[in-house]
Design an enzyme around this catalytic site. Structure first.
Site, PDB file in Angstrom:
ATOM      1  N   SER A 111     114.452  69.318  63.569  1.00 21.84           N
ATOM      2  CA  SER A 111     113.559  68.173  63.397  1.00 21.84           C
ATOM      3  C   SER A 111     113.209  68.112  61.914  1.00 21.84           C
ATOM      4  O   SER A 111     112.417  68.908  61.415  1.00 21.84           O
ATOM      5  CB  SER A 111     112.284  68.345  64.237  1.00 21.84           C
ATOM      6  OG  SER A 111     112.596  68.328  65.605  1.00 21.84           O
ATOM      7  N   LYS A 185     113.277  61.163  66.552  1.00 19.69           N
ATOM      8  CA  LYS A 185     112.617  62.406  66.952  1.00 19.69           C
ATOM      9  C   LYS A 185     111.150  62.405  66.558  1.00 19.69           C
ATOM     10  O   LYS A 185     110.288  62.876  67.308  1.00 19.69           O
ATOM     11  CB  LYS A 185     113.328  63.610  66.323  1.00 19.69           C
ATOM     12  CG  LYS A 185     112.690  64.958  66.659  1.00 19.69           C
ATOM     13  CD  LYS A 185     112.660  65.235  68.162  1.00 19.69           C
ATOM     14  CE  LYS A 185     111.893  66.517  68.508  1.00 19.69           C
ATOM     15  NZ  LYS A 185     112.609  67.734  68.095  1.00 19.69           N
ATOM     16  N   LYS A 254     104.378  70.064  61.602  1.00 19.30           N
ATOM     17  CA  LYS A 254     105.333  69.544  60.622  1.00 19.30           C
ATOM     18  C   LYS A 254     105.809  68.153  61.026  1.00 19.30           C
ATOM     19  O   LYS A 254     105.826  67.230  60.207  1.00 19.30           O
ATOM     20  CB  LYS A 254     106.523  70.502  60.528  1.00 19.30           C
ATOM     21  CG  LYS A 254     107.740  69.953  59.784  1.00 19.30           C
ATOM     22  CD  LYS A 254     109.025  70.673  60.188  1.00 19.30           C
ATOM     23  CE  LYS A 254     109.423  70.382  61.619  1.00 19.30           C
ATOM     24  NZ  LYS A 254     110.720  71.006  62.001  1.00 19.30           N
TER      25      LYS A 254
END
Length: 310
Positions: A111, A185, A254
């Site tokens: 990701s 994503k 994140k």
């Protein structure tokens, strides 16, 4: 296909490399090995590769050496900075694009940042190679069972050529040009975080209401409007205090950070109040020392706030 690999992907003809063998990466790589593919792996801590080596994987000394002997290289690392080093690194830390041959393909399951994915795509094309950004969703259960949602960006023909490999790990959907897989994503993580928070709050309310059996509550609502894959994957784990990670909580911090950073378009800033609140709560989880727990450990933050364990 224009990629330089007109022949179909087969175990006999296609050499695979894998970089990043944590919980998700090792399960995904094992599925390729089980299908008979030749697999070379790289791990900064070589002992972590032992399980895959027992299945037949070879261990490379560096990302550069791995890329030199592979046609397709998968990466599943931690952060965008790791992706940059592993794929674009030069000099002593030479990365995949320094070693892979012309026509080679690198596939990033991390990701990561959409802009970095587009940068890697351009760097790969300059070398006569291809890159695909293909982050996944489905946690450790999906990785082990080959049921991941694979969100692919890049050249559509290259993604189609990779389907024999993707099909072993889950279901790939072509999302658009380079970076679109990563954008998908990030949007996925926004939705996952919102679902997780809703599940945590529902459980906490049911607990505080008194008289409700929490497993029965989950069972009774899972097929209604409140039901979701998040509930299916994590409801029982929360109640059983099983917080083993299928995806570290620190990583979704994140991902939600990238949502905030990337949340601008030609019309101006995108307002994402739910994502901002979720990020703050996951930050609290990390600050409490629980960043290495699975995402569903978010319930621990609600427990602290309410002074009550579900």
């Amino acid at each position: 296909m224009e990629s330089g690999y007109p022949n179909p992907i087969t175990p006999a003809s296609t050499r695979i490399g894998w970089i990043g063998i944590g919980v998700m990466g090792s399960a995904m790589a094992a599925r390729l090995l089980s299908a008979g593919y030749s697999l070379t792996v790289y791990a900064r801590t070589p002992s972590r590769a032992l399980a895959l080596q027992t299945l037949g994987a070879r261990l490379a000394d560096s990302t550069f050496e791995l890329a030199r002997v592979c046609d397709v290289v998968f990466t599943m690392v931690s952060h965008p900075s790791d992706v940059r080093q592993v794929v674009l690194g030069e000099g002593e830390g030479a990365g995949v694009l320094s070693g892979i041959g012309r026509g080679g393909v690198t596939v990033d399951h991390t990701s990561s940042h959409p802009r970095l994915a587009a940068e890697i795509f351009e760097a790969a094309r300059l070398k006569g190679c291809w890159s695909v950004d293909a982050p996944v969703s489905g946690a450790d259960v999906g990785a082990a069972n080959g049921k991941l949602a694979i969100l692919a960006g890049g050249d559509e023909d290259v993604v189609r050529w990779l389907l024999p490999l993707f099909d072993l790990m889950g279901r790939a959907t072509y999302m658009g040009k380079a970076g679109c897989g990563q954008s998908c994503k990030v949007a996925n993580q926004i939705a996952v975080a919102g679902n997780l928070l809703g599940l945590c709050e529902g459980l906490m309310f049911a607990k505080k209401a008194g008289g409700l059996d929490l497993p029965q509550w989950v069972e009774s609502v899972k097929d209604g409007a409140a039901g979701s894959m998040v509930m299916e994957l994590f409801g029982g784990r929360m109640l059983g205090r099983d917080f083993e990670s299928g995806g570290l909580a620190e990583y979704i911090v994140k991902d939600l950070g990238m949502a905030a950073e990337n949340g601008e378009d030609e019309e101006g800033a995108v307002v994402l109040p739910g994502a901002a609140l979720s990020k703050q709560l996951f930050h609290g989880m990390v600050a409490n020392g629980d960043g290495k727990l699975g995402l569903h450990g978010l319930v621990s933050v609600l427990e602290r706030l309410n002074g009550c364990q579900i």
